[in-house]
Design a protein around this motif. Structure first.
Motif, PDB file in Angstrom:
ATOM      1  N   UNK A 162       0.816  -1.211   0.000  1.00 33.55           N
ATOM      2  CA  UNK A 162       0.000   0.000   0.000  1.00 33.55           C
ATOM      3  C   UNK A 162       0.857   1.271   0.000  1.00 33.55           C
ATOM      4  N   UNK A 163       1.919   1.223   0.800  1.00 37.54           N
ATOM      5  CA  UNK A 163       2.764   2.424   0.838  1.00 37.54           C
ATOM      6  C   UNK A 163       3.481   2.602  -0.500  1.00 37.54           C
ATOM      7  N   UNK A 164       3.799   1.481  -1.164  1.00 40.20           N
ATOM      8  CA  UNK A 164       4.428   1.562  -2.483  1.00 40.20           C
ATOM      9  C   UNK A 164       3.472   2.209  -3.481  1.00 40.20           C
ATOM     10  N   UNK A 165       2.213   1.775  -3.452  1.00 41.06           N
ATOM     11  CA  UNK A 165       1.290   2.369  -4.429  1.00 41.06           C
ATOM     12  C   UNK A 165       1.023   3.828  -4.078  1.00 41.06           C
ATOM     13  N   UNK A 166       1.096   4.144  -2.783  1.00 41.35           N
ATOM     14  CA  UNK A 166       0.942   5.551  -2.392  1.00 41.35           C
ATOM     15  C   UNK A 166       2.107   6.387  -2.958  1.00 41.35           C
ATOM     16  N   UNK A 167       3.321   5.898  -2.747  1.00 42.74           N
ATOM     17  CA  UNK A 167       4.493   6.615  -3.257  1.00 42.74           C
ATOM     18  C   UNK A 167       4.441   6.706  -4.782  1.00 42.74           C
TER      19      UNK A 167
ATOM     20  N   UNK B  93      15.446   0.821 -13.695  1.00 46.48           N
ATOM     21  CA  UNK B  93      15.203   1.158 -12.279  1.00 46.48           C
ATOM     22  C   UNK B  93      13.743   0.851 -11.941  1.00 46.48           C
ATOM     23  N   UNK B  94      13.525   0.078 -10.895  1.00 40.69           N
ATOM     24  CA  UNK B  94      12.159  -0.298 -10.508  1.00 40.69           C
ATOM     25  C   UNK B  94      11.779   0.412  -9.212  1.00 40.69           C
ATOM     26  N   UNK B  95      10.577   0.970  -9.181  1.00 32.30           N
ATOM     27  CA  UNK B  95      10.118   1.678  -7.984  1.00 32.30           C
ATOM     28  C   UNK B  95       9.801   0.701  -6.857  1.00 32.30           C
ATOM     29  N   UNK B  96      10.293   1.018  -5.677  1.00 32.71           N
ATOM     30  CA  UNK B  96      10.049   0.129  -4.536  1.00 32.71           C
ATOM     31  C   UNK B  96      10.085   0.928  -3.229  1.00 32.71           C
ATOM     32  N   UNK B  97       9.859   0.219  -2.131  1.00 30.32           N
ATOM     33  CA  UNK B  97       9.930   0.813  -0.793  1.00 30.32           C
ATOM     34  C   UNK B  97      10.789  -0.106   0.052  1.00 30.32           C
ATOM     35  N   UNK B  98      11.599   0.460   0.918  1.00 32.87           N
ATOM     36  CA  UNK B  98      12.397  -0.400   1.788  1.00 32.87           C
ATOM     37  C   UNK B  98      12.269   0.071   3.233  1.00 32.87           C
TER      38      UNK B  98
ATOM     39  N   UNK C  27       2.197  -4.769 -13.303  1.00 36.94           N
ATOM     40  CA  UNK C  27       1.777  -3.358 -13.154  1.00 36.94           C
ATOM     41  C   UNK C  27       2.756  -2.478 -12.372  1.00 36.94           C
ATOM     42  N   UNK C  28       3.854  -3.056 -11.913  1.00 36.42           N
ATOM     43  CA  UNK C  28       4.794  -2.210 -11.171  1.00 36.42           C
ATOM     44  C   UNK C  28       5.427  -1.177 -12.081  1.00 36.42           C
ATOM     45  N   UNK C  29       5.795  -0.040 -11.478  1.00 36.70           N
ATOM     46  CA  UNK C  29       6.384   1.043 -12.269  1.00 36.70           C
ATOM     47  C   UNK C  29       7.897   0.910 -12.326  1.00 36.70           C
ATOM     48  N   UNK C  30       8.436   1.179 -13.510  1.00 36.28           N
ATOM     49  CA  UNK C  30       9.883   1.139 -13.676  1.00 36.28           C
ATOM     50  C   UNK C  30      10.314   2.204 -14.667  1.00 36.28           C
ATOM     51  N   UNK C  31      11.605   2.512 -14.658  1.00 38.40           N
ATOM     52  CA  UNK C  31      12.158   3.556 -15.527  1.00 38.40           C
ATOM     53  C   UNK C  31      13.181   2.937 -16.470  1.00 38.40           C
TER      54      UNK C  31
ATOM     55  N   UNK D 298      13.345   0.467  12.004  1.00 36.41           N
ATOM     56  CA  UNK D 298      12.469   1.544  12.467  1.00 36.41           C
ATOM     57  C   UNK D 298      12.364   2.730  11.520  1.00 36.41           C
ATOM     58  N   UNK D 299      13.054   2.632  10.367  1.00 39.18           N
ATOM     59  CA  UNK D 299      12.925   3.737   9.405  1.00 39.18           C
ATOM     60  C   UNK D 299      12.695   3.171   8.002  1.00 39.18           C
ATOM     61  N   UNK D 300      12.246   4.016   7.092  1.00 38.33           N
ATOM     62  CA  UNK D 300      11.991   3.536   5.726  1.00 38.33           C
ATOM     63  C   UNK D 300      11.997   4.688   4.734  1.00 38.33           C
ATOM     64  N   UNK D 301      11.867   4.325   3.466  1.00 40.48           N
ATOM     65  CA  UNK D 301      11.826   5.357   2.437  1.00 40.48           C
ATOM     66  C   UNK D 301      11.573   4.718   1.076  1.00 40.48           C
ATOM     67  N   UNK D 302      11.368   5.543   0.072  1.00 44.30           N
ATOM     68  CA  UNK D 302      11.211   5.020  -1.279  1.00 44.30           C
ATOM     69  C   UNK D 302      12.566   4.518  -1.758  1.00 44.30           C
ATOM     70  N   UNK D 303      12.535   3.615  -2.752  1.00 46.69           N
ATOM     71  CA  UNK D 303      13.818   3.118  -3.243  1.00 46.69           C
ATOM     72  C   UNK D 303      13.730   2.781  -4.718  1.00 46.69           C
TER      73      UNK D 303
END
Ligand SMILES: [Zn+2]
Ligand SMILES: [Zn+2]
Length: 898
Positions: A5-10, A196-201, A37-41, A205-210
């Motif tokens: 869900x957070x990936x699709x939000x980002x 480059x494939x869009x992801x979240x990591x 359906x994942x996004x990539x560049x 205790x911390x995270x971010x887009x990747x």
């Protein structure tokens, strides 16, 4: 919110989370995978699918997309030179044993190097910015994949590229630009191949887009833009953003080499050596075919046996080819991988054992041995270690120092496994049904039977895929210390006088007092910590019975009352007790380094305890200590005492201390504060420690090890004393020795005397027997022996209760008497310690009626015990010594009937 869900939000806001300058400058296009359906560049206008769902997946095998070929060693050189050229500091790897975190046994990612836990918070400490590091990481979750999939390792090198965006470091744009240029410029991959494939990591205790980056379907790395903390549905922005790019060095090498597996280009010459020994042709076409199929099917099936089955089918392999080539090849890959992991782990001070992280290493080694057994491979493990270190030291020169230690530990552990095989065979023979995963875990945990062994014994055909991950989980969590929760809110940090002038008498203000506790504004009472026991003494008129630390507040526990809040009290620390404890504490440091230099580099402090008059140090070591080792350790420790070396204490910033002295400073565990107190005895011992110490080692006077013991698998305890206690101990010990040797001498003399007596008796028996038998009339007394001789053809009776005779005498006399006179019944009663015993003989004629066994039973009953024997000889007795004469009278009447 979960990760998806957070990936699709980002991904709904790519400008904010994913778009970088590089994409605009180079004309990258953002696409959605036709399959998932994942996004990539990408710059490839014909691409329709993400790398996981493309036809080109793993097409680099046999057809690498680069002109140059780089193996593991060379690949790192390329990466390093590229980043250094671009303003990065190249940092040496951190240990694989994660000494700076108490929630991890092993280093699992490069970012872990720079994470420090403070309370419940993870903070980042970078020795340089930006930096790169070739971090060896250990991961045991996919163990059953190792050797089989062509790309899973139990340890691998994570290229860590880390940066904090500020005047030195950078953020997303530069990070992705560097990674892209590394692949295209430094390694020479065509621009269109990089995706480059869009992801979240998330983690720690911390995270971010990747952005994960791929070439030919192979994921090379993942650039994580860490900027949030908290959980995925409730988070806030971090004060400090972090670039956390982790890439697999083995994968860079594999991509440029295009070998069938990553194993073929990452272990140096050892792979070919072993292939040659086994007679497998490394260039066999079917190896390429088979592993290309494996790579494809790995994405399609989750079960490993399914993957393998399909790959075999697609590559048209016969059973003969599988048995001759593929199975031994998988075994060789597993062996090399596992040995490389053991090299790093043992080199960094971990020991195989059945507890904590050590169990992973034990399992590795057992897998190596069972694999060799199962496939009848006769490899020299020491030789494999040597060849691997020769290769690895190009990147990790520190491994040279522990080369021999690694071989020693592997040798000892292999021997133990061989010795336990017989026992395991027994356990396995009792299994009557196919074991479940739970059974397998229990078999390993309680009996040390590994599933690899069961596979070798053909009890199971495959190791269930969940086995290693379940077992890993079991050993993942570490115990957390519990402490009484006291309400101490609003109290200021206690001023610690023992780190300053350390007065033993001082006045202090009572800030708070409740129940049996008191908190002062300052104190010289050392609180329990780092294995050092607390001080005692008085606060006002009350006795201090315990001192503990709660955060930055020191709490004194008092007996028989507490002083009033707000009052000023005079306090006295028991300095005799403190002196004893202090000497023992510095002695612990000295002994710790002494054991390491006598025993080996694997020795670490496991735990320690320091009281006034005794102390103990638990170290990590594989076997119980020998007398010779103890003597050597004691000698070395006392030579440090004799040299009267100054003990210096300095405070450092934690990062500086780690860089300057290495992680050996964390002998007493992690330091949860930013400033580290370093206690050094010149170069001999340097530790981070909050305890009290002598000013010069000479003050300790002497260290004496009083006892050593193996307290658990891989841990040995040394109990010791120092200072006055040690001198007293030695005096007492000497006196004991003198006493003991005197006792021993006495015992020997007694033994000799008895021996002489026995010889005497032997000579006297015939004369005695003759005298007894000659004495035909009535009752007589020969040496307190009572004889009743009756008319011929009737039983005669002879007895004695004299104190001067023992078992030897009664047996000797009884035997001879009934030999000479078959109508004789003999009874000897004598005291033996706290018991009274009877020995009975009955001659051949007498025994027809008067059986020795019956007599013994009766007599024993009287004496309050039990007895028995045959008709000729019997014995018995009891505890009631007062019934001695009653017993004899009874026997006499039984025999003579009077
Ligand atoms: Zn896809
Ligand atoms: Zn210490």
């Amino acid at each position: 919110m979960d990760k998806k869900e957070i990936l699709s939000k980002f991904s709904t806001d790519p400008e904010r989370y994913y778009n970088v300058k590089l994409f605009e400058n180079q004309g990258f296009e953002r696409k959605s995978c036709a399959t998932c359906k994942r996004f990539y560049w990408t710059m490839d206008e014909n691409r329709t699918n993400c790398p996981d769902h493309s036809d080109d997946t793993y097409s680099f095998i046999g057809n690498p997309p680069t002109k140059k070929r780089f193996d593991y060693t060379q690949a790192w050189k390329e990466v390093e030179s590229f980043f250094v050229k671009n303003g990065h500091t190249s940092v040496s790897r951190y240990p694989v044993v994660c000494r700076w975190r108490d929630d991890l046994y092993f280093t699992i990612a490069s970012i872990v190097d720079f994470q420090r836990v403070m309370g419940s918070k993870v903070v980042f400490e970078f020795p340089a910015n930006p930096l790169i590091v070739p971090q060896t990481c250990l991961r045991f979750k996919d163990l059953e994949n190792v050797g089989v999939t062509g790309r899973h390792f139990s340890s691998f090198c994570m290229i860590g590229q880390h940066s904090i965006p500020n005047s030195h470091g950078y953020w997303k744009d530069e990070c992705v630009d560097l990674d892209y240029r590394l692949i295209t410029e430094q390694f020479g991959v065509d621009k269109k191949e990089v995706v480059f494939v869009e992801d979240v990591w998330e983690g720690g205790g911390s995270f971010g887009s990747s952005l994960e980056f791929f070439v030919k379907g192979l994921e090379l790395g993942n650039a994580v833009f860490t900027e949030f903390q908290g959980d995925l549905s409730n988070y806030k922005t971090l004060e400090q953003q972090i670039i956390d790019m982790g890439a697999g060095l083995e994968r860079f090498a594999w991509l440029t080499m295009g070998t069938p597996t990553a194993y073929d280009c990452c272990f140096g010459p050892v792979t070919n050596n072993l292939l040659q020994q086994t007679g497998i042709d490394a260039n066999d076409e079917i190896i390429v075919q088979y592993f290309t199929e494996i790579a494809k099917y790995l994405e399609q099936f989750s079960g490993l046996s399914e993957v393998r089955k399909n790959a075999i089918k697609s590559a048209h392999l016969s059973d003969e080819q599988i048995n001759r080539i593929i199975t031994p090849l998988e075994g060789i890959y597993l062996i090399i991988d596992h040995i490389r992991t053991l090299i790093f782990a043992i080199s960094d001070g971990a020991l195989p054992s059945n507890v904590g992280g050590g169990y992973n290493l034990r399992i590795m080694l057992r897998r190596i041995i069972s694999t060799m057994d199962r496939l009848s491979l006769k490899f020299d493990v020491n030789e494999i270690v040597d060849v691997q270190i020769d290769y690895l030291k190009n990147t990790y020169p520190e491994l040279e120092k522990t080369r021999e230690d690694i071989k020693t530990i592997i040798g000892i552990e292999s021997g133990r496994y061989e010795n336990s095989k017989l026992r395991m065979e027994k356990i396995v023979s009792k299994l009557n049904q196919k074991p479940t995963v739970e059974d397998l875990i229990r078999l390993y945990e309680s009996d040390g039977v590994t599933p690899d062994y069961l596979k070798e014994m053909k009890v199971i055909s495959d190791i269930p895929s969940t086995f290693y991950s379940k077992l890993s989980e079991l050993h993942q969590s570490k115990k957390q210390k519990e402490q009484d929760q006291l309400s101490l809110e609003g109290l200021p940090e206690t001023e610690l006088l023992y780190y300053g002038d350390d007065p033993k008498e001082f006045d202090a203000k009572v800030l708070k007092s409740f129940d049996k506790y008191v908190i002062l504004d300052k104190t010289s009472f050392y609180a329990r910590g780092g294995g050092q026991e607390p001080d005692r003494g008085t606060v006002g008129k009350f006795e201090v019975i315990d001192v503990s630390k709660h955060g930055n507040v020191i709490v004194h526990e008092l007996k028989n009352g507490i002083p009033k809040e707000g009052s000023v009290v005079s306090c006295i620390v028991n300095s005799k007790r403190r002196n004893g404890i202090t000497k023992n504490h510095t002695s612990t440091h000295i002994l710790n380094s002494s054991t390491r230099s006598v025993l080996g580099s694997w020795v670490w402090q496991h735990s320690a305890f320091k009281e006034e008059d005794h102390a103990r140090l638990d170290i990590t070591h594989h076997s119980a200590l020998t007398d010779d080792e103890i003597t050597k350790i004691e000698k070395l420790a006392n030579s440090i005492v004799e040299k009267d070396i100054p003990v210096t204490i300095e405070n450092f910033d934690r990062g500086t201390a780690e860089q300057k002295y290495g992680f050996k400073i964390y002998q007493g565990g992690i330091v949860p504060v930013k400033s580290v107190r370093i206690v050094s005895i010149k170069d001999f011992d340097i530790e981070a420690c909050g305890g009290t110490h002598v000013k010069k080692t000479g003050e300790i006077e002497i260290i004496k090890i009083t006892r050593t013991k193996r307290i658990q698998d891989g841990v040995v305890r040394l109990e010791f004393v120092s200072g006055e206690t040690a001198l007293d101990y030695i005096k007492q010990h000497d006196a004991d020795l003198i006493k003991k040797s005197a006792e021993l001498k006495e015992k020997m003399e007694l033994k000799e005397k008895r021996h002489g007596q026995k010889q005497d008796m032997k000579e006297k028996f015939p004369i005695l027997v003759e005298a007894i038998i000659q004495n035909k009339i009535g009752t007589n007394n020969v040496n307190e022996i009572i004889v009743d001789i009756t008319e011929s053809g009737k039983p005669n009776f002879c007895s004695t209760t004299s104190e001067q005779y023992d078992e030897f005498f009664h047996i000797g006399l009884g035997e001879k008497l009934i030999e000479k006179d078959p109508w004789m019944v003999y009874c000897g009663v004598f005291e033996d310690g706290d018991k009274i015993r009877a020995i009975i003989y009955s001659g051949d004629h007498a025994a027809k009626d008067k059986k020795a066994g019956d007599i013994a039973k009766t007599v024993s009953q009287i004496l309050g015990g039990a007895g028995g024997g045959n008709q000729r000889f019997a014995q018995g007795g009891g505890k009631d010594k007062s019934k001695k004469n009653d017993a004899i009278e009874k026997v006499k009447s039984m025999v003579l009937g009077v």
